[in-house]
Design a protein around this motif. Structure first.
Motif, short mmCIF file in Angstrom:
data_model
loop_
_atom_site.label_atom_id
_atom_site.label_comp_id
_atom_site.label_asym_id
_atom_site.label_seq_id
_atom_site.Cartn_x
_atom_site.Cartn_y
_atom_site.Cartn_z
N MET A 47 10.91 55.63 52.48
CA MET A 47 11.73 56.82 52.74
C MET A 47 10.92 57.85 53.52
O MET A 47 11.41 58.44 54.49
CB MET A 47 12.25 57.41 51.44
CG MET A 47 13.11 56.44 50.64
SD MET A 47 14.46 55.71 51.58
CE MET A 47 15.74 56.90 51.29
N GLU A 48 9.68 58.05 53.12
CA GLU A 48 8.82 59.00 53.82
C GLU A 48 8.59 58.54 55.26
O GLU A 48 8.63 59.34 56.21
CB GLU A 48 7.50 59.17 53.07
CG GLU A 48 6.68 60.33 53.58
CD GLU A 48 5.53 60.68 52.66
OE1 GLU A 48 4.99 61.77 52.85
OE2 GLU A 48 5.17 59.87 51.77
N LYS A 49 8.38 57.24 55.44
CA LYS A 49 8.17 56.68 56.79
C LYS A 49 9.41 56.91 57.66
O LYS A 49 9.30 57.31 58.82
CB LYS A 49 7.85 55.19 56.68
CG LYS A 49 7.57 54.53 58.01
CD LYS A 49 7.25 53.06 57.83
CE LYS A 49 7.07 52.43 59.20
NZ LYS A 49 7.16 51.00 59.19
N TYR B 13 9.63 60.52 58.80
CA TYR B 13 8.71 60.81 59.89
C TYR B 13 9.13 60.14 61.20
O TYR B 13 8.98 60.71 62.27
CB TYR B 13 7.28 60.42 59.51
CG TYR B 13 6.64 61.42 58.57
CD1 TYR B 13 6.42 62.73 58.97
CD2 TYR B 13 6.27 61.05 57.29
CE1 TYR B 13 5.84 63.66 58.11
CE2 TYR B 13 5.70 61.96 56.42
CZ TYR B 13 5.49 63.26 56.84
OH TYR B 13 4.93 64.18 55.98
N GLU B 14 9.68 58.94 61.11
CA GLU B 14 10.13 58.24 62.33
C GLU B 14 11.29 58.95 63.00
O GLU B 14 11.45 58.86 64.22
CB GLU B 14 10.55 56.80 61.99
CG GLU B 14 9.38 55.89 61.73
CD GLU B 14 9.80 54.49 61.27
OE1 GLU B 14 11.02 54.23 61.10
OE2 GLU B 14 8.90 53.66 61.08
N GLU B 15 12.12 59.65 62.23
CA GLU B 15 13.29 60.34 62.78
C GLU B 15 12.97 61.73 63.32
O GLU B 15 13.84 62.38 63.88
CB GLU B 15 14.40 60.42 61.73
CG GLU B 15 15.06 59.10 61.43
CD GLU B 15 15.85 58.55 62.60
OE1 GLU B 15 16.37 59.33 63.41
OE2 GLU B 15 15.95 57.31 62.71
N LEU C 237 15.87 61.89 46.81
CA LEU C 237 14.92 61.25 47.74
C LEU C 237 14.01 60.26 47.03
O LEU C 237 13.63 59.25 47.61
CB LEU C 237 14.11 62.32 48.47
CG LEU C 237 13.13 61.83 49.52
CD1 LEU C 237 13.83 61.00 50.61
CD2 LEU C 237 12.38 63.00 50.14
N THR C 238 13.70 60.52 45.77
CA THR C 238 12.83 59.60 45.03
C THR C 238 13.62 58.57 44.23
O THR C 238 13.04 57.60 43.72
CB THR C 238 11.94 60.39 44.05
OG1 THR C 238 12.77 61.19 43.22
CG2 THR C 238 10.93 61.25 44.79
N GLY C 239 14.93 58.78 44.10
CA GLY C 239 15.76 57.83 43.37
C GLY C 239 15.69 57.96 41.86
O GLY C 239 16.04 57.03 41.14
N VAL C 240 15.28 59.13 41.38
CA VAL C 240 15.20 59.31 39.93
C VAL C 240 16.59 59.46 39.32
O VAL C 240 17.54 59.87 39.98
CB VAL C 240 14.31 60.51 39.55
CG1 VAL C 240 12.88 60.28 39.99
CG2 VAL C 240 14.85 61.81 40.11
N ILE C 241 16.70 59.13 38.06
CA ILE C 241 17.94 59.25 37.30
C ILE C 241 18.18 60.73 36.99
O ILE C 241 17.25 61.47 36.66
CB ILE C 241 17.85 58.44 35.98
CG1 ILE C 241 17.52 56.98 36.25
CG2 ILE C 241 19.11 58.59 35.15
CD1 ILE C 241 18.58 56.22 37.01
N SER D 78 17.63 58.14 48.53
CA SER D 78 18.48 58.37 49.70
C SER D 78 18.22 59.74 50.31
O SER D 78 17.65 60.62 49.66
CB SER D 78 19.96 58.24 49.31
OG SER D 78 20.30 59.18 48.31
N PHE D 79 18.65 59.90 51.56
CA PHE D 79 18.62 61.19 52.26
C PHE D 79 19.61 61.14 53.40
O PHE D 79 20.14 60.08 53.73
CB PHE D 79 17.21 61.54 52.75
CG PHE D 79 16.68 60.69 53.86
CD1 PHE D 79 16.87 61.05 55.20
CD2 PHE D 79 15.95 59.54 53.60
CE1 PHE D 79 16.36 60.27 56.23
CE2 PHE D 79 15.43 58.75 54.62
CZ PHE D 79 15.65 59.12 55.95
#
Length: 191
Positions: free
Chosen positions: A29-31, A34-36, A142-146, A156-157
């Motif tokens: 997700m972090e990658k 940064y790519e976008e 963003l981390t997918g935590v409950i 998700s983002f």
């Protein structure tokens, strides 16, 4: 007098809960974030929970719009609203809404803020929906935590592109943490 760009690119993220529920943002997700790059602005819809996450958010774009979530103990506003290339976007965490994520009630908040788009969090479930002439965007966690209600669990983002007379929203959802596969869903709305 404001400057109108041909299009505006906005990263919308929420609910990282770093250190209280998650250790880090998944690498894929972090990658992707940064790519976008580059982004004109970043919106964070609350529950970052740590100052170092706020500093990371500030490094992503020249303008940041960050609101306080119910798990934040940082000095942040409850809501924000601003004009992005002629489109008003409001931001709240969403803990003010019961039941969680109720689209009708979120549209009422958008009306109160005089916003065409409302970015919200709290449910940890990604959502892009048009209702009552408003666009509701929940980038999910963003981390997918409950979440506190037991929902979520999938990182998700979203990226919001505001063009001359339309809005395109790309939702990125991690489909497999082990293989780093993700799904990109695109939504387009006339404004």
């Amino acid at each position: 007098m404001g400057v109108t760009l041909r299009y505006m690119k906005i990263l919308a993220i929420s609910d990282t809960h770093i250190n209280d529920r998650a250790d880090e943002i998944p690498n894929v997700m972090e990658k992707l974030i940064y790519e976008e790059k580059p982004y004109d602005a970043v919106i964070f819809a609350g529950d970052l929970t740590r100052e170092d996450v706020l500093e990371w958010v500030r490094s992503l774009a020249p303008k940041q719009y960050v609101v306080e979530g119910n798990m934040d103990y940082l000095d942040l506003p409850e809501y924000l609203v601003d004009d992005f290339n002629g489109v008003r976007i409001g931001v709240i965490h969403g803990h003010q809404i019961y039941p969680r994520g109720d689209v009708v009630k979120l549209c009422k908040v958008a009306n109160k803020l005089d916003a065409k788009i409302l970015v919200t969090g709290h449910t940890h479930n990604a959502l892009v929906r048009s209702h009552s002439n408003k666009i509701i965007v929940n980038p999910g966690s963003l981390t997918g935590v409950i979440s506190g209600s037991g929902s979520g669990g999938i990182p998700s983002f979203t990226i919001i592109l505001i063009m001359d007379n339309s809005v395109k929203i790309d939702l990125y959802v991690l489909s497999d943490l082990m293989s780093a596969d993700y799904i990109k869903q695109s939504y387009k709305f006339q404004i």
